[in-house]
Design a protein around this motif. Structure first.
Motif, short mmCIF file in Angstrom:
data_model
loop_
_atom_site.label_atom_id
_atom_site.label_comp_id
_atom_site.label_asym_id
_atom_site.label_seq_id
_atom_site.Cartn_x
_atom_site.Cartn_y
_atom_site.Cartn_z
N ARG A 130 0.89 -1.15 0.00
CA ARG A 130 0.00 0.00 0.00
C ARG A 130 0.94 1.21 0.00
N PRO A 131 1.18 1.78 -1.18
CA PRO A 131 2.15 2.88 -1.25
C PRO A 131 1.72 4.06 -0.38
N GLU A 132 2.70 4.63 0.33
CA GLU A 132 2.41 5.74 1.23
C GLU A 132 2.71 7.10 0.59
N SER A 133 3.31 7.08 -0.61
CA SER A 133 3.66 8.35 -1.25
C SER A 133 3.77 8.14 -2.75
N PRO A 134 3.74 9.22 -3.52
CA PRO A 134 3.94 9.10 -4.97
C PRO A 134 5.29 8.46 -5.31
N GLN A 135 6.30 8.70 -4.47
CA GLN A 135 7.61 8.10 -4.71
C GLN A 135 7.55 6.58 -4.59
N GLU A 136 6.76 6.08 -3.64
CA GLU A 136 6.62 4.63 -3.48
C GLU A 136 5.84 4.03 -4.65
N VAL A 137 4.86 4.76 -5.16
CA VAL A 137 4.14 4.30 -6.36
C VAL A 137 5.11 4.21 -7.53
N ALA A 138 5.93 5.24 -7.70
CA ALA A 138 6.91 5.27 -8.80
C ALA A 138 7.90 4.11 -8.67
N LYS A 139 8.33 3.82 -7.44
CA LYS A 139 9.28 2.74 -7.20
C LYS A 139 8.64 1.39 -7.59
N PHE A 140 7.37 1.20 -7.20
CA PHE A 140 6.68 -0.03 -7.55
C PHE A 140 6.54 -0.16 -9.06
N LEU A 141 6.16 0.92 -9.72
CA LEU A 141 5.96 0.88 -11.18
C LEU A 141 7.27 0.58 -11.91
N LYS A 142 8.37 1.15 -11.45
CA LYS A 142 9.67 0.87 -12.08
C LYS A 142 10.02 -0.60 -11.94
N TYR A 143 9.78 -1.15 -10.75
CA TYR A 143 10.04 -2.57 -10.53
C TYR A 143 9.12 -3.43 -11.41
N ALA A 144 7.84 -3.08 -11.46
CA ALA A 144 6.87 -3.85 -12.25
C ALA A 144 7.24 -3.86 -13.73
N ILE A 145 7.66 -2.71 -14.25
CA ILE A 145 8.07 -2.62 -15.65
C ILE A 145 9.32 -3.47 -15.89
N ALA A 146 10.29 -3.40 -14.96
CA ALA A 146 11.52 -4.18 -15.12
C ALA A 146 11.22 -5.68 -15.06
N LEU A 147 10.34 -6.10 -14.14
CA LEU A 147 10.01 -7.52 -14.02
C LEU A 147 9.23 -7.99 -15.25
N ALA A 148 8.29 -7.18 -15.73
CA ALA A 148 7.53 -7.55 -16.93
C ALA A 148 8.46 -7.65 -18.14
N ASN A 149 9.41 -6.73 -18.26
CA ASN A 149 10.36 -6.78 -19.36
C ASN A 149 11.21 -8.05 -19.29
N PHE A 150 11.70 -8.37 -18.09
CA PHE A 150 12.47 -9.60 -17.88
C PHE A 150 11.64 -10.82 -18.28
N HIS A 151 10.38 -10.84 -17.84
CA HIS A 151 9.48 -11.96 -18.11
C HIS A 151 9.26 -12.15 -19.62
N VAL A 152 9.05 -11.04 -20.31
CA VAL A 152 8.84 -11.11 -21.77
C VAL A 152 10.11 -11.58 -22.47
N GLN A 153 11.26 -11.08 -22.04
CA GLN A 153 12.51 -11.49 -22.68
C GLN A 153 12.79 -12.97 -22.44
N ILE A 154 12.52 -13.46 -21.24
CA ILE A 154 12.69 -14.88 -20.96
C ILE A 154 11.73 -15.69 -21.83
N GLY A 155 10.50 -15.21 -21.97
CA GLY A 155 9.53 -15.89 -22.84
C GLY A 155 9.98 -15.93 -24.28
N ARG A 156 10.62 -14.87 -24.73
CA ARG A 156 11.10 -14.80 -26.12
C ARG A 156 12.23 -15.80 -26.36
N LEU A 157 13.07 -15.99 -25.34
CA LEU A 157 14.23 -16.87 -25.49
C LEU A 157 13.96 -18.32 -25.07
N ALA A 158 12.81 -18.55 -24.45
CA ALA A 158 12.52 -19.87 -23.88
C ALA A 158 12.46 -20.95 -24.96
N VAL A 159 12.87 -22.14 -24.56
CA VAL A 159 12.81 -23.31 -25.43
C VAL A 159 11.73 -24.23 -24.87
#
Length: 199
Positions: free
Chosen positions: A146-175
């Motif tokens: 439960r983010p307590e500030s806009p900065q915490e929301v931004a931190k969560f979103l940056k992490y979510a984007i990085a994790l989603a990007n990692f997930h998509v790249q792994i999916g692209r390379l998966a055998v």
């Protein structure tokens, strides 16, 4: 399916050509208040059988973003799940997890390592308890805040984007572990059947 792409509580049968142009109810005593609008999209790819994106907005300020990426059973990938819930201008719940598809809720070691590194990089830790029903589906890497500030929301979103990007790249390379797209030497029908049952 087309009926689920856009839904509007003011036009449940999608009878109007442009229902989003209907005016919101003004009076809170109106049975049509609060208006709810939901938009859905679904996509598929080489390694994902379905990527579901949903956005819901209710007239009284409730807003929800929902994203789930389901892997094809032939690939050793978790289900990436993301939800953001806001009320007015405040995010009240943010949750993201690479939900395991194994019976023992384990994730591939490389996935655990990379996700843990991302959580450390973005300084992300849960500050809410996982609901009881979530213990049957979420991994030990689930982040729920439960983010307590806009900065915490931004931190969560940056992490979510990085994790989603990692997930998509792994999916692209998966055998594939077996089934369609696998070579004869890689076919393991019992493994694919087991994954289908778990997913």
């Amino acid at each position: 399916p087309p009926p689920y792409r856009y839904m509007d509580s003011l036009d449940p049968g999608n009878s109007k050509e442009l229902p989003h142009q209907l005016p919101d109810p003004v009076d809170k005593s109106d049975p049509a208040y609060p208006r709810l609008q939901v938009e859905n999209r679904a996509y598929s790819s080489y390694s994902f059988r379905k990527l579901h994106l949903e956005v819901a907005v209710r007239q009284d300020g409730l807003q929800v973003v929902h994203c789930v990426m389901y892997p094809k059973p032939e690939f050793d990938l978790p289900i990436l799940s993301l939800d953001l819930v806001a009320n007015g201008d405040r995010v009240t719940l943010a949750i993201i997890d690479p939900c395991p598809v194994t019976g023992n809720l384990s994730l591939p070691p490389f996935y655990v390592k990379s996700t843990t590194e991302l959580q450390i990089k973005y300084g992300l830790e849960s500050n809410r308890t996982i609901p009881e029903w979530g213990s049957a589906i979420f991994s030990e890497l689930c982040v729920i805040v439960r983010p307590e500030s806009p900065q915490e929301v931004a931190k969560f979103l940056k992490y979510a984007i990085a994790l989603a990007n990692f997930h998509v790249q792994i999916g692209r390379l998966a055998v594939p572990v077996g089934g369609a797209g696998a070579t004869n030497g890689d076919r393991h029908p019992e493994e694919v059947a087991k994954r289908k049952a778990e997913i």
